[in-house]
Design a protein around this motif. Structure first.
Motif, PDB file in Angstrom:
ATOM      1  N   LEU A   1      39.113  55.957  67.906  1.00 47.44           N
ATOM      2  CA  LEU A   1      38.523  54.867  67.138  1.00 47.44           C
ATOM      3  C   LEU A   1      39.121  54.704  65.748  1.00 47.44           C
ATOM      4  N   ALA A   2      39.533  55.801  65.132  1.00 44.60           N
ATOM      5  CA  ALA A   2      39.940  55.740  63.731  1.00 44.60           C
ATOM      6  C   ALA A   2      40.711  57.009  63.375  1.00 44.60           C
ATOM      7  N   GLN A   3      41.269  57.018  62.161  1.00 41.61           N
ATOM      8  CA  GLN A   3      41.786  58.286  61.659  1.00 41.61           C
ATOM      9  C   GLN A   3      40.589  59.150  61.270  1.00 41.61           C
ATOM     10  N   VAL A   4      40.666  60.431  61.564  1.00 44.17           N
ATOM     11  CA  VAL A   4      39.526  61.332  61.421  1.00 44.17           C
ATOM     12  C   VAL A   4      39.859  62.443  60.434  1.00 44.17           C
ATOM     13  N   LEU A   5      38.888  62.731  59.569  1.00 46.77           N
ATOM     14  CA  LEU A   5      38.946  63.872  58.661  1.00 46.77           C
ATOM     15  C   LEU A   5      37.694  64.707  58.878  1.00 46.77           C
TER      16      LEU A   5
END
Length: 227
Positions: free
Chosen positions: A120-124
């Motif tokens: 879904l997105a870049q994750v941190l």
């Protein structure tokens, strides 16, 4: 008119919510105010922290809540920041009781959750802070130890490493600063950071290279003193 600012969702437990910080509202709210006082192109940050949440509860709600924060149609947030794990590591009833989330179940949820999030997105991932074991049990029911925390945070760190998800190892950073320093950063419950602790956590996150890389220098440092 330039492109809309990036959207960021922070989802997790009381550490994300900011419980224990009546001054700054926690690290997410400090960062949100920091970005709001920056430039119009600075990221828009949504706080989706819920006190007491375990990984199963976060896994259940994260995708729906993430999709509702796009503001503009077909433009969901670009970045997802997770922060959880301490509630899962807690033992119930007594110091050798069962974990609130059994370790194997935690690992299973973690792999699936990270895999879904990365689609879904870049994750941190922002790790948990160490507890002060001398103040346990929490609410006369939950026993937390740094030994148990280490087990769950290492599983998280390795799962993130496997998926190239940046992981901020707050547990190790804070332990290296010493036991006396740690006690000064926590509320009397020995679990949640106090206002000074959240300020230090905010500073650790602001100076995290992974966060700086995500937003290409849009971070500022306005919220650096206790008001």
């Amino acid at each position: 008119m330039g492109p809309p600012p990036p959207k960021v969702v922070a989802i997790g437990d009381s550490l994300t919510y900011g419980y224990g910080d009546p001054v700054g509202g926690g690290w997410v709210d400090r960062l949100k105010r920091d970005w709001m006082s920056s430039t119009p192109s600075a990221p828009v940050l949504y706080n989706l922290g819920v006190r007491g949440d375990t990984i199963a509860q976060i896994h259940h709600r994260f995708e729906f809540e993430f999709q509702q924060r796009g503001e503009l149609r077909h433009r969901p947030p670009q970045t997802l920041i997770f922060s959880f794990g301490v509630n899962d590591s807690a033992r119930l009833g007594h110091s050798r009781g069962r974990h609130r989330t059994p370790f194997e179940a935690f690992q299973g949820h973690l792999g699936t959750l990270l895999d879904q999030a990365c689609q879904l997105a870049q994750v941190l991932f922002v790790g948990m802070v160490p507890v002060d074991e001398r103040q346990m049990p929490f609410m006369d029911a939950f026993f937390l130890t740094q030994e148990d925390q280490y087990l769950y945070k290492e599983a998280t760190r390795l799962a993130c490493q496997e998926r190239q998800v940046p992981y901020l190892d707050v547990f190790e950073i804070w332990r290296q600063r010493g036991a006396d320093w740690l006690v000064q950063q926590l509320c009397d419950d020995g679990l949640h950071p106090n206002s000074r602790g959240y300020l230090h956590l905010y500073q650790d996150i602001v100076h995290w290279p992974a966060l700086e890389r995500c937003f290409h220098g849009t971070l500022t440092s306005h919220n650096t003193t206790l008001g």
